[in-house]
Design a protein around this motif. Sequence first.
Motif, PDB file in Angstrom:
ATOM      1  N   THR A  94       0.853  -1.298   0.055  1.00  0.00           N
ATOM      2  CA  THR A  94      -0.048  -0.151   0.000  1.00  0.00           C
ATOM      3  C   THR A  94       0.768   1.322  -0.065  1.00  0.00           C
ATOM      4  OG1 THR A  94      -0.123   0.052   2.556  1.00  0.00           O
ATOM      5  CG2 THR A  94      -1.936  -1.132   1.272  1.00  0.00           C
ATOM      6  N   ASP A  95       2.013   1.065   0.425  1.00  0.00           N
ATOM      7  CA  ASP A  95       3.117   2.631   0.598  1.00  0.00           C
ATOM      8  C   ASP A  95       4.534   1.844   0.823  1.00  0.00           C
ATOM      9  OD1 ASP A  95       3.667   5.056   0.489  1.00  0.00           O
ATOM     10  OD2 ASP A  95       2.754   5.380   2.441  1.00  0.00           O
ATOM     11  N   PHE A  96       5.381   2.915   0.769  1.00  0.00           N
ATOM     12  CA  PHE A  96       6.587   2.397   0.777  1.00  0.00           C
ATOM     13  C   PHE A  96       7.425   3.420   1.931  1.00  0.00           C
ATOM     14  CE2 PHE A  96       5.694   1.126  -3.194  1.00  0.00           C
ATOM     15  CZ  PHE A  96       6.400  -0.298  -3.181  1.00  0.00           C
ATOM     16  N   LEU A  97       8.150   3.090   2.858  1.00  0.00           N
ATOM     17  CA  LEU A  97       8.646   3.985   3.732  1.00  0.00           C
ATOM     18  C   LEU A  97       9.807   4.818   2.821  1.00  0.00           C
ATOM     19  CD1 LEU A  97       9.171   2.125   6.863  1.00  0.00           C
ATOM     20  CD2 LEU A  97       7.599   3.725   6.610  1.00  0.00           C
ATOM     21  N   ARG A  98      10.057   5.978   2.965  1.00  0.00           N
ATOM     22  CA  ARG A  98      11.172   6.677   2.097  1.00  0.00           C
ATOM     23  C   ARG A  98      12.380   6.937   3.297  1.00  0.00           C
ATOM     24  NH1 ARG A  98       6.067   6.774   0.599  1.00  0.00           N
ATOM     25  NH2 ARG A  98       5.718   7.466  -1.310  1.00  0.00           N
ATOM     26  N   LYS A  99      13.509   6.587   2.766  1.00  0.00           N
ATOM     27  CA  LYS A  99      14.628   6.570   3.529  1.00  0.00           C
ATOM     28  C   LYS A  99      15.564   7.578   3.074  1.00  0.00           C
ATOM     29  CE  LYS A  99      14.183   1.769   5.030  1.00  0.00           C
ATOM     30  NZ  LYS A  99      14.784   0.519   5.533  1.00  0.00           N
ATOM     31  N   TYR A 100      16.216   8.289   4.232  1.00  0.00           N
ATOM     32  CA  TYR A 100      17.120   9.219   3.679  1.00  0.00           C
ATOM     33  C   TYR A 100      18.412   9.106   4.612  1.00  0.00           C
ATOM     34  CZ  TYR A 100      12.929  11.624   1.988  1.00  0.00           C
ATOM     35  OH  TYR A 100      11.809  11.858   1.362  1.00  0.00           O
ATOM     36  N   GLN A 101      19.375   9.319   3.902  1.00  0.00           N
ATOM     37  CA  GLN A 101      20.645   9.483   4.492  1.00  0.00           C
ATOM     38  C   GLN A 101      21.289  10.710   4.578  1.00  0.00           C
ATOM     39  OE1 GLN A 101      23.575   7.012   2.788  1.00  0.00           O
ATOM     40  NE2 GLN A 101      25.142   7.349   4.300  1.00  0.00           N
ATOM     41  N   VAL A 102      21.685  11.215   5.905  1.00  0.00           N
ATOM     42  CA  VAL A 102      22.221  12.438   6.030  1.00  0.00           C
ATOM     43  C   VAL A 102      23.529  12.465   6.568  1.00  0.00           C
ATOM     44  CG1 VAL A 102      21.887  14.522   7.560  1.00  0.00           C
ATOM     45  CG2 VAL A 102      19.895  13.386   6.926  1.00  0.00           C
ATOM     46  N   SER A 103      24.478  13.262   5.963  1.00  0.00           N
ATOM     47  CA  SER A 103      25.840  13.340   6.381  1.00  0.00           C
ATOM     48  C   SER A 103      26.288  14.529   7.012  1.00  0.00           C
ATOM     49  CB  SER A 103      26.740  12.810   5.226  1.00  0.00           C
ATOM     50  OG  SER A 103      26.666  11.788   4.792  1.00  0.00           O
ATOM     51  N   PHE A 104      27.035  14.591   8.077  1.00  0.00           N
ATOM     52  CA  PHE A 104      27.667  15.823   8.618  1.00  0.00           C
ATOM     53  C   PHE A 104      29.053  15.877   8.375  1.00  0.00           C
ATOM     54  CE2 PHE A 104      23.447  15.126  10.884  1.00  0.00           C
ATOM     55  CZ  PHE A 104      23.005  16.370  10.731  1.00  0.00           C
ATOM     56  N   LYS A 105      29.589  17.238   8.205  1.00  0.00           N
ATOM     57  CA  LYS A 105      30.892  17.400   8.166  1.00  0.00           C
ATOM     58  C   LYS A 105      31.377  18.215   9.045  1.00  0.00           C
ATOM     59  CE  LYS A 105      31.183  16.550   2.923  1.00  0.00           C
ATOM     60  NZ  LYS A 105      31.914  16.719   1.777  1.00  0.00           N
TER      61      LYS A 105
END
Length: 68
Positions: free
Chosen positions: A57-68
């Motif tokens: 019915t749906d998909f989870l959206r995943k994100y990757q965040v990087s800090f410098k």
Amino acid sequence: KTLGVHYEKGLNGFRGVYQTINVCFSREAGNGFELLNRAQDLDEEGLRQAKMTYLPTDFLRKYQVSFK
């Protein structure tokens, strides 16, 4: 409201073993839940295709965040 399923184990030599596991588990453990959240497919094409046959019915959206 949502039941998380992380993995299932079956013997690959038996046709339909994973479908049967999923149906039986959903009927027993999924009673009272609206949604089943299946674990990620780990970029395995065959697993992704198999999971798509369950008509998600749906998909989870995943994100990757990087800090410098």
